[in-house]
Design a protein around this motif. Sequence first.
Motif, PDB file in Angstrom:
ATOM      1  N   PRO A 109      -0.228  -7.503   7.928  1.00 36.61           N
ATOM      2  CA  PRO A 109      -1.328  -7.242   8.871  1.00 36.61           C
ATOM      3  C   PRO A 109      -1.051  -7.814  10.273  1.00 36.61           C
ATOM      4  O   PRO A 109      -1.363  -7.177  11.274  1.00 36.61           O
ATOM      5  N   ALA A 139       7.943  -6.298   0.416  1.00 36.56           N
ATOM      6  CA  ALA A 139       6.684  -6.459  -0.341  1.00 36.56           C
ATOM      7  C   ALA A 139       6.440  -5.282  -1.267  1.00 36.56           C
ATOM      8  O   ALA A 139       5.410  -5.243  -1.936  1.00 36.56           O
ATOM      9  N   ARG A 140       7.374  -4.323  -1.304  1.00 34.97           N
ATOM     10  CA  ARG A 140       7.244  -3.099  -2.136  1.00 34.97           C
ATOM     11  C   ARG A 140       5.966  -2.355  -1.803  1.00 34.97           C
ATOM     12  O   ARG A 140       5.284  -1.856  -2.690  1.00 34.97           O
TER      13      ARG A 140
ATOM     14  N   GLN B  12      -7.834   4.078  -0.597  1.00 34.14           N
ATOM     15  CA  GLN B  12      -7.639   3.532   0.756  1.00 34.14           C
ATOM     16  C   GLN B  12      -8.353   2.192   0.912  1.00 34.14           C
ATOM     17  O   GLN B  12      -7.814   1.263   1.516  1.00 34.14           O
ATOM     18  N   GLU B  15      -6.408  -0.421  -0.950  1.00 29.52           N
ATOM     19  CA  GLU B  15      -5.145  -0.720  -0.255  1.00 29.52           C
ATOM     20  C   GLU B  15      -5.378  -1.608   0.963  1.00 29.52           C
ATOM     21  O   GLU B  15      -4.590  -2.514   1.233  1.00 29.52           O
ATOM     22  N   GLU B  18      -6.122  -5.070  -0.141  1.00 26.00           N
ATOM     23  CA  GLU B  18      -4.887  -5.730  -0.586  1.00 26.00           C
ATOM     24  C   GLU B  18      -4.105  -6.290   0.600  1.00 26.00           C
ATOM     25  O   GLU B  18      -3.587  -7.407   0.539  1.00 26.00           O
ATOM     26  N   LEU B  19      -4.060  -5.509   1.683  1.00 26.19           N
ATOM     27  CA  LEU B  19      -3.323  -5.972   2.873  1.00 26.19           C
ATOM     28  C   LEU B  19      -3.987  -7.186   3.510  1.00 26.19           C
ATOM     29  O   LEU B  19      -3.307  -8.122   3.934  1.00 26.19           O
ATOM     30  N   TYR B  35      -4.421   5.607  -9.012  1.00 22.30           N
ATOM     31  CA  TYR B  35      -3.131   6.254  -8.749  1.00 22.30           C
ATOM     32  C   TYR B  35      -2.793   7.232  -9.875  1.00 22.30           C
ATOM     33  O   TYR B  35      -2.265   8.317  -9.636  1.00 22.30           O
ATOM     34  N   CYS B  42       4.623   7.500  -7.554  1.00 22.59           N
ATOM     35  CA  CYS B  42       5.491   6.586  -6.775  1.00 22.59           C
ATOM     36  C   CYS B  42       4.691   5.355  -6.340  1.00 22.59           C
ATOM     37  O   CYS B  42       5.197   4.226  -6.393  1.00 22.59           O
ATOM     38  N   ASP B  43       3.444   5.596  -5.924  1.00 22.58           N
ATOM     39  CA  ASP B  43       2.598   4.480  -5.495  1.00 22.58           C
ATOM     40  C   ASP B  43       2.277   3.566  -6.676  1.00 22.58           C
ATOM     41  O   ASP B  43       2.232   2.347  -6.532  1.00 22.58           O
ATOM     42  N   MET B  46       5.251   1.405  -7.317  1.00 20.72           N
ATOM     43  CA  MET B  46       5.376   0.335  -6.319  1.00 20.72           C
ATOM     44  C   MET B  46       4.331  -0.756  -6.557  1.00 20.72           C
ATOM     45  O   MET B  46       4.607  -1.934  -6.359  1.00 20.72           O
ATOM     46  N   ARG B  50       5.004  -4.746  -7.108  1.00 19.71           N
ATOM     47  CA  ARG B  50       4.541  -5.821  -6.218  1.00 19.71           C
ATOM     48  C   ARG B  50       3.431  -6.673  -6.834  1.00 19.71           C
ATOM     49  O   ARG B  50       3.058  -7.688  -6.260  1.00 19.71           O
TER      50      ARG B  50
END
Lengths: 525, 195
Positions: A109, A139-140, B12, B15, B18-19, B35, B42-43, B46, B50
């Motif tokens: 971020p 971080a994948r 979204q 996600e 999570e960030l 997902y 693919c997501d 991943m 992680r």
Amino acid sequence: MISGNLKQLTEYLGKSADLLSKHQLQLDSVLQTLDLQQHSLGILAILLVKFNSVAVTSDAFEPLFVQFHEFILGCNGEQIRFAADSFAELCHLCTEALTERRKPAMGIPAMKEALIKLQSKESQLTSIHSDLLRLCLLARNSTAPLHLLEIDIDDINRENGQMDPKYVLLYYYYGGMIYATRKNWENALFMLSMCITTPAMAVSHIMLEAYKKHMLISLIHMKKIVPLPKYTSGVVNRFFKHLALPYHDLATAFSHNDSIEFEQVMARHSDAFVRDQNMGLVKQCLSSLHRKNIQRLTMTFMTLSLEDMANRVKLSGPQEAERYVLEMIEDGDIYATIHPDDGMVEFQTNPENYESMSVLEQLKAAMEASMHLENKVQKMSDELSVNPDVKCDMADSELKRALTSFDDDFGNHRETSKNRVSTSSAGKGTVRVPRQAQRKAICSLVEDLRKSREKEEKKKKLAHKRLKALDRGIRVLKPDFVAKVISTEPPTKQPSIKPKERGTSTFTDEDFEKFEEEYFVPGKF
Amino acid sequence: MTSSSESHARIQELESIELQDGLYDEQYLRLMALYLIENQLCDARMLWLRAPDEVKVAEGFFQKQFNVCQAIMARNYPEAYASIAGVNWPSEIALDMQAVSCEYGETMIVEFVKVNLKKRRLALIAKAYASIAISDMSISLGLSPESVREVCSNLKWTTGPGDLVYPKKIKEPPCAAIRGNTLVDHLSSVIQFLE
């Protein structure tokens, strides 16, 4: 003296790094007295010193990272653009530290915010872009940088002349890797080819790694090696073939359509592929080879038994052949019908008649994208034509050569360009601009430059002629007439009589001819 | 709002959480389920890579979800159905997912994944096979032979000797027609541009 002049302040702070590092213990108390918005440059200098001195593994890093994050969120973008190089360096140091501490997700971020602060426009590339992509890869997290990668880059932030080309290469390399993890092969190829075709005088390891991945992905996606454009730097063609020999062997085996030979090459060079961390892509190439061989059969046969197909493609049996055919039908690679009662596959042609609404929608989106690109290139051309720093010294022959080169190059890539309009991996209907439109836009840009250069030369000649005429005839002219004539002259060549109104001359070419006839007939004076 | 757009909005949202702040264990499970529903394999992969080790407990729910993902990625559908059946979805997640409306009227999250998977498989069978045995179709769809017969009769697919079914191509729903005015407007802007 310094107050109010941010440029001088930046220079002063740049020279004060040693002084600050000598007083490390007081830095935290100094930070408390500074305001994020008003004293962004000062805080930046202090944080830079702290990042350089604090050991990454120590406990002191966590509070330092909090300070860094707060600074990124609250700093004044206008101020930090004066010290763009220091700001970028701070971000690089933080990225390094987070990588070493194995906490890359923490920085995503902050880096996203940092690059927005540094950019002067959305489509500008900064060295922080590569930091963000690196953190996302570690971080994948391949979804976080997607919106950033979708933006077409048309400018690079020079960061006070300190921008290292390494970061441009890394941006495209990491971008290619992120798209590859999402199996968005088309965009991955585009990003990697951008990395490889960057003008270079020496071999870059980043370009070499991009070259290897580009080869493998073109085998997976295009089922052949996509030739590099003609504008690719000479070093790529000269050295990379020898430096990526295992990959060239693999491509040769792939071109022979023999899966056994391909597997032998895979086994022979497996060490190199594992070392380069490309083994996963190599395995996908084998699957792609099987698919290619099945696709080739559709050109020869109308119907074929699954057993025969398995023998010809060298698969384990009819079950595996059926699995491949089903996958290829699902992905739209072939059009076929399986008859399980007699174990036959009937190949068909593409049933699309290109008359549906979805095709119209696609066409509309592609045209809009092309128009947008053309407008963008036109705008760039206009900006260049009024930029005094840009000199159009290219000779006509060079321009022609450049245009021919573009023609040849895009001619070679016609097959690639056919597939440029497609949806993104997320299936959100993003339309890539066709290469044909890009070519047209670039040619129009070159053509515009040539025209503006010709116009400039013509203007210069006319001005020179007028100046000479004035030198000869100034004695007999009325002062207001002189002012009218010289008002179109460039300032450096102006005679001692100044025009009354610069840039508003109504003295046309016809006037000048009349003036010449009247005063400069041989023997008149 | 369709179930798909709701799922995308939730993806979204999770996600971005999570960030910014990271996810709780339960939120990881939700994101993975979403997902799978949206077939973003693919997501999902991943996310598995992680996710913290605490979430990836052996024989845990997250692990079972990832097994489903792996089976679908390998196009091993019998395995995928078996994995889905083996997942006992925690009630709190199932309840949470009930908010996502489902066009099939089922409420359990497992049904979302199953229904979406079945839908895709059925479309592929219709596209790829001239005829198919009910037993094969049963494996492919993860349904009992009786349910397969019911599905076939609903789709008006004819049956033949030896338990054979003759699939018919499923017509894709046509795109919404572009309004005449919009089309003329677009064409005029293109012509204006070309001139």
